[in-house]
Structure formats: C-alpha cells, structure tokens
Scaffold this motif. Structure first.
Motif, PDB file in Angstrom:
ATOM      1  N   GLY A 141      -9.151  13.818 -63.990  1.00 30.12           N
ATOM      2  CA  GLY A 141      -9.844  15.055 -63.666  1.00 30.12           C
ATOM      3  C   GLY A 141      -9.236  15.883 -62.565  1.00 30.12           C
ATOM      4  N   PHE A 142      -8.066  15.461 -62.071  1.00 30.86           N
ATOM      5  CA  PHE A 142      -7.402  16.204 -61.000  1.00 30.86           C
ATOM      6  C   PHE A 142      -6.270  17.022 -61.615  1.00 30.86           C
ATOM      7  CE2 PHE A 142      -9.096  12.247 -59.222  1.00 30.86           C
ATOM      8  CZ  PHE A 142      -9.956  12.767 -58.261  1.00 30.86           C
ATOM      9  N   THR A 143      -6.610  18.193 -62.083  1.00 24.88           N
ATOM     10  CA  THR A 143      -5.657  19.015 -62.809  1.00 24.88           C
ATOM     11  C   THR A 143      -4.845  19.880 -61.845  1.00 24.88           C
ATOM     12  OG1 THR A 143      -7.414  20.632 -63.115  1.00 24.88           O
ATOM     13  CG2 THR A 143      -7.036  19.068 -64.902  1.00 24.88           C
ATOM     14  N   LYS A 144      -3.878  20.604 -62.389  1.00 29.03           N
ATOM     15  CA  LYS A 144      -3.029  21.471 -61.576  1.00 29.03           C
ATOM     16  C   LYS A 144      -3.890  22.474 -60.804  1.00 29.03           C
ATOM     17  CE  LYS A 144       0.773  21.195 -64.904  1.00 29.03           C
ATOM     18  NZ  LYS A 144       1.564  21.928 -65.923  1.00 29.03           N
ATOM     19  N   GLY A 145      -3.598  22.625 -59.520  1.00 35.18           N
ATOM     20  CA  GLY A 145      -4.340  23.556 -58.683  1.00 35.18           C
ATOM     21  C   GLY A 145      -5.648  23.004 -58.144  1.00 35.18           C
ATOM     22  N   TYR A 146      -5.934  21.724 -58.410  1.00 34.07           N
ATOM     23  CA  TYR A 146      -7.213  21.141 -57.986  1.00 34.07           C
ATOM     24  C   TYR A 146      -7.366  21.224 -56.465  1.00 34.07           C
ATOM     25  CZ  TYR A 146     -10.918  17.753 -57.134  1.00 34.07           C
ATOM     26  OH  TYR A 146     -12.070  17.155 -56.716  1.00 34.07           O
ATOM     27  N   GLY A 147      -8.578  21.556 -56.031  1.00 32.93           N
ATOM     28  CA  GLY A 147      -8.899  21.613 -54.616  1.00 32.93           C
ATOM     29  C   GLY A 147      -9.409  22.985 -54.221  1.00 32.93           C
ATOM     30  N   THR A 148     -10.123  23.038 -53.130  1.00 35.52           N
ATOM     31  CA  THR A 148     -10.675  24.313 -52.658  1.00 35.52           C
ATOM     32  C   THR A 148     -10.231  24.642 -51.238  1.00 35.52           C
ATOM     33  OG1 THR A 148     -12.675  23.193 -51.879  1.00 35.52           O
ATOM     34  CG2 THR A 148     -12.725  24.114 -54.116  1.00 35.52           C
ATOM     35  N   ALA A 177      -5.303  22.287 -48.511  1.00 37.77           N
ATOM     36  CA  ALA A 177      -4.450  21.303 -49.177  1.00 37.77           C
ATOM     37  C   ALA A 177      -4.949  21.136 -50.610  1.00 37.77           C
ATOM     38  CB  ALA A 177      -4.483  19.970 -48.441  1.00 37.77           C
ATOM     39  N   ARG A 178      -4.064  21.349 -51.566  1.00 35.76           N
ATOM     40  CA  ARG A 178      -4.456  21.280 -52.980  1.00 35.76           C
ATOM     41  C   ARG A 178      -3.325  20.673 -53.807  1.00 35.76           C
ATOM     42  NH1 ARG A 178      -6.641  27.507 -53.821  1.00 35.76           N
ATOM     43  NH2 ARG A 178      -7.712  27.669 -51.788  1.00 35.76           N
ATOM     44  N   ILE A 179      -3.678  20.265 -55.031  1.00 35.21           N
ATOM     45  CA  ILE A 179      -2.649  19.841 -55.971  1.00 35.21           C
ATOM     46  C   ILE A 179      -1.852  21.072 -56.388  1.00 35.21           C
ATOM     47  CG2 ILE A 179      -2.287  18.952 -58.310  1.00 35.21           C
ATOM     48  CD1 ILE A 179      -4.578  17.032 -57.858  1.00 35.21           C
ATOM     49  N   SER A 180      -0.568  20.894 -56.563  1.00 35.26           N
ATOM     50  CA  SER A 180       0.303  21.985 -56.981  1.00 35.26           C
ATOM     51  C   SER A 180      -0.209  22.646 -58.251  1.00 35.26           C
ATOM     52  CB  SER A 180       1.718  21.442 -57.218  1.00 35.26           C
ATOM     53  OG  SER A 180       2.520  22.371 -57.910  1.00 35.26           O
ATOM     54  N   THR A 181       0.016  23.946 -58.352  1.00 28.32           N
ATOM     55  CA  THR A 181      -0.346  24.652 -59.578  1.00 28.32           C
ATOM     56  C   THR A 181       0.660  24.392 -60.693  1.00 28.32           C
ATOM     57  OG1 THR A 181       0.863  26.669 -58.989  1.00 28.32           O
ATOM     58  CG2 THR A 181      -1.410  26.492 -58.215  1.00 28.32           C
ATOM     59  N   LYS A 182       1.765  23.709 -60.358  1.00 29.94           N
ATOM     60  CA  LYS A 182       2.822  23.477 -61.341  1.00 29.94           C
ATOM     61  C   LYS A 182       2.973  22.018 -61.748  1.00 29.94           C
ATOM     62  CE  LYS A 182       5.650  27.343 -59.611  1.00 29.94           C
ATOM     63  NZ  LYS A 182       4.906  27.667 -58.369  1.00 29.94           N
ATOM     64  N   HIS A 183       2.493  21.087 -60.895  1.00 32.49           N
ATOM     65  CA  HIS A 183       2.721  19.662 -61.193  1.00 32.49           C
ATOM     66  C   HIS A 183       1.652  18.826 -60.503  1.00 32.49           C
ATOM     67  CE1 HIS A 183       4.713  15.846 -61.811  1.00 32.49           C
ATOM     68  NE2 HIS A 183       5.702  16.430 -62.452  1.00 32.49           N
ATOM     69  N   THR A 184       0.976  17.968 -61.263  1.00 31.40           N
ATOM     70  CA  THR A 184      -0.138  17.204 -60.695  1.00 31.40           C
ATOM     71  C   THR A 184       0.304  16.121 -59.721  1.00 31.40           C
ATOM     72  OG1 THR A 184      -0.099  15.798 -62.671  1.00 31.40           O
ATOM     73  CG2 THR A 184      -1.698  17.592 -62.628  1.00 31.40           C
ATOM     74  N   LEU A 185       1.592  15.787 -59.706  1.00 29.08           N
ATOM     75  CA  LEU A 185       2.059  14.740 -58.792  1.00 29.08           C
ATOM     76  C   LEU A 185       2.289  15.259 -57.374  1.00 29.08           C
ATOM     77  CD1 LEU A 185       4.645  12.251 -60.349  1.00 29.08           C
ATOM     78  CD2 LEU A 185       2.484  11.762 -59.216  1.00 29.08           C
ATOM     79  N   ALA A 186       2.315  16.572 -57.211  1.00 31.16           N
ATOM     80  CA  ALA A 186       2.627  17.142 -55.905  1.00 31.16           C
ATOM     81  C   ALA A 186       1.347  17.602 -55.213  1.00 31.16           C
ATOM     82  CB  ALA A 186       3.592  18.312 -56.054  1.00 31.16           C
ATOM     83  N   LEU A 187       1.110  17.089 -54.011  1.00 33.23           N
ATOM     84  CA  LEU A 187       0.057  17.601 -53.151  1.00 33.23           C
ATOM     85  C   LEU A 187       0.690  18.611 -52.211  1.00 33.23           C
ATOM     86  CD1 LEU A 187      -1.869  14.315 -52.247  1.00 33.23           C
ATOM     87  CD2 LEU A 187      -1.930  15.677 -54.346  1.00 33.23           C
ATOM     88  N   THR A 188       0.017  19.732 -51.980  1.00 29.54           N
ATOM     89  CA  THR A 188       0.672  20.826 -51.285  1.00 29.54           C
ATOM     90  C   THR A 188      -0.162  21.380 -50.134  1.00 29.54           C
ATOM     91  OG1 THR A 188      -0.273  22.571 -52.687  1.00 29.54           O
ATOM     92  CG2 THR A 188       1.745  21.515 -53.475  1.00 29.54           C
TER      93      THR A 188
END
Length: 370
Positions: free
Chosen positions: A309-316, A319-330
């Motif tokens: 359930g943690f898709t691209k761009g996840y988070g508010t 710090a969020r999951i990358s909009t391009k890759h779910t493995l990258a926290l940004t």
C-alpha cells in the motif's frame, strides 16, 4: 565475517596532519544526498592517502569517534549530528594500465565509469549514474542492472585501524556478498584508500547483458553485447526515469537511492511469504522470485512496498516515497532525519504486517536506527 589475507603495503606514514581543511561545528547535511543531519564537532577534508591515514590515527590515538564521508550517497545522519571527527575523503587518482584500473577512494564513481567507457573497457558500464565515491563501492558491493563491483575488483588497498598499517586485500579476502562485504561487517576496522579493477577489452562492446530490463530497453536478448556508450546511456536513462540520477532541482533525487535491500529468503521463509501473498492478493498473485543460491530466493523490496500500500509519492509530510520509484525515500525539502525515519518505520511495519517479511535498510545509519 572478518576479512583476512591482508599484507602490509609500503608507504604507510607517521607524518602529522598538514594541508588538510579543518572546520568545527561543521554542517554535514550538504555532504549527503539526503541533505539531512546535524553538524559534526569537527570536519576534516583529506586529499591524499597520507592525510587520510594521519587523520584516522589521530582520532584513534585520542579515542575520538570517527565518521568517514565520501560522496554522502549512502548516509543517514541523525538530527543531532555527529559528536566527533567527520573525515571527508577527497582523494583523487585514476590510473589505467591496459585493462587494469586503479581508483583513489575519493574519485567520483559515475565520472570514473564514464572514463572507462570512453577508454573502450567493459565491466562497470551498467553501474553508470550511481552517486558516491569509488571507495564506497567495495563496502556495499555496489551493483545495478546485472553488474556488481565484486565481479571486477581484484584488490582493495585499505588502512587497517587494528593493525595500524596499510594492507592490500585480494578479492576473495573481501568477503563479498549481495550488497555486503567484510568491510561492511567490520565498519570500525578498515578505511578504503584505493580500489583496483580488472576490466575487459571487448572492442568497444559491453559485457554480456544480464539484466532483463536493460536488454529490453536496448532491444536485444539477455546475454548479448551492445556498444559500450549505448549501454551506459541506456542505464542512465533508466536510472533517471526512477529518480536515481542526482539532480539538485529534482526532489526525487534527494535520497539515498534504494533505501531497502531486496530480501533474500530461505525456502521455508519464501514458502511462508508466498502463502501470505496468496492470502492477501489471491491465488493468481505471483511475487518476484530469483534464485540466490544455497536454497535461497531473492524477492523484490519494491514489489513488497507497493503491494503493501505504499505507492509512488506516498506520504503527506516533508519526507515521502519518490514519485518515480517506491524503493526511494526522499526529502521533499525542509525534512528532518526524524521525518525520514518515521516514514521508513511505517513502511517496514506495513510490509512486515502484510507479508511477514522484514525489510533491511541499505544506507548507513549515523546516530539513529530504525
């Protein structure tokens, strides 16, 4: 596991520190690709092997905590910073003798890859675009798109803090495994100074392509060769599409690349995992599975994160999951390290609750943990 087989290398130095840059209460965030973390009590920048060794010895002699900083692409530094000496390794040296390559630890990795491709040598072309320094590559056994540095490294020259001498370690003494090495297993012992590789002269062609995604992007079959420059350019495009090529204007690259390693499971663990997948996603669901030797199977961390359930761009937050890759926290700008860790802990807990698999972080944690 411990390293072994080291032999002393002449040239170790007892000279006192000279010419190095020294700062106090120095910000570390600008030295990391996350752009996160508090200051170091003291920051030293060393530009020669001798300066590196002198700085390490000085810290060891006084019992001062020591943090090694290369390209900063694999560091998560706590908001309180580092209470000791941070040693930034900025050594330079690119030596090519036929197919033998020697890199100083501070050489920019992606630039070194470009130079080997320009020289017509194959073996590390699919590792293009990976941020960081050459000295970090054996520690993590850096790999991507079907290549790992362990397949081309012949020797690593390092300062052994226990023996207080410089040693040369052959490939088999480095205890390489998936995203791991003896250097990573004993982080307080060895300081990498130089890395030596044996590349291949394949008349301007790449090494045989092992990664299906790369082969598809190049329109060839796995196992085929393509022109070196074409292989490198294709990998750079693939990485850029996932936010894995540094760009100060793109917050998807304010990261450490892949934050979690791909889990490697025993047969029993994979069986239990597969049962959870079927239970959660249905009988037709098939998780990625790749043989990893010794009765083990590697699966995809990105697949696990996305299906939990943690898709691209996840988070508010910042710090969020990358909009391009779910493995990258940004870091979207203005984040703290605690913001990042809160997100990472949420992802780890969610994947574990959903699939019974515990993800392991790839970056080195300094003053913090998950």
């Amino acid at each position: 596991m411990p390293l072994h087989g080291g032999c002393p290398l002449r040239g170790s130095t007892d000279r006192t520190l000279v010419r190095v840059q020294e700062l106090h209460d120095a910000p570390l965030a600008p030295l990391t690709t996350f752009r996160l973390g508090g200051p170091a009590t003291r920051l030293i920048t060393a530009t020669t092997d001798a300066e590196v060794i002198d700085a390490v010895r000085a810290a060891d002699d006084t019992g001062t905590p020591l943090l090694l900083v290369g390209g900063g692409s694999n560091l998560v530094i706590g908001d309180k910073g580092f209470p000791g000496t941070a040693l930034r390794i900025a050594t330079r040296g690119f030596t090519l003798d036929g197919t033998r390559l020697e890199l100083a630890a501070g050489e920019v990795w992606t630039d070194a890859v470009a130079r080997t491709v320009d020289a017509g040598l194959a073996g590390i072309e699919c590792l293009a675009g990976i941020p960081g320094s050459a000295g970090a590559t054996p520690i993590q056994n850096v790999g991507a798109y079907g290549q790992e540095v362990s397949s081309t490294i012949t020797e690593v020259v390092a300062y052994d803090r226990h023996a207080r001498e410089t040693v040369t370690l052959a490939n088999d003494a480095c205890a390489f495994s998936y995203r791991h090495s003896g250097f990573k297993a004993e982080p307080e012992r060895f300081v990498v100074l130089r890395v030596r590789f044996l590349l291949e002269d394949a008349d301007g062609m790449s090494a045989p392509l092992k990664y299906a995604e790369t082969a598809r992007a190049l329109g060839v079959e796995a196992g085929e060769r393509v022109p070196l420059a074409r292989a490198r350019e294709t990998v750079l495009k693939l990485r850029a599409g996932k936010g894995m090529v540094l760009d100060p204007e793109d917050h998807d690259t304010w990261s450490a690349g892949s934050f979690f390693t791909n889990p490697i499971l025993t047969d029993d663990e994979f069986g239990a995992f597969h049962a959870r997948v079927v239970e959660r996603l249905g009988a037709e669901a098939a998780p990625p599975a790749f043989p990893a030797g010794d009765g083990r199977t590697k699966t995809s961390a990105a697949w696990l994160i996305d299906r939990a359930g943690f898709t691209k761009g996840y988070g508010t937050g910042a710090a969020r999951i990358s909009t391009k890759h779910t493995l990258a926290l940004t870091n979207r700008g203005g984040a703290t390290t605690e913001d990042l860790l809160t997100l990472a802990r949420e992802v780890v807990a969610g994947v574990r609750d959903t699939f019974g698999v515990t993800l392991v972080n790839e970056p080195v944690m300094v003053g913090v943990d998950l």
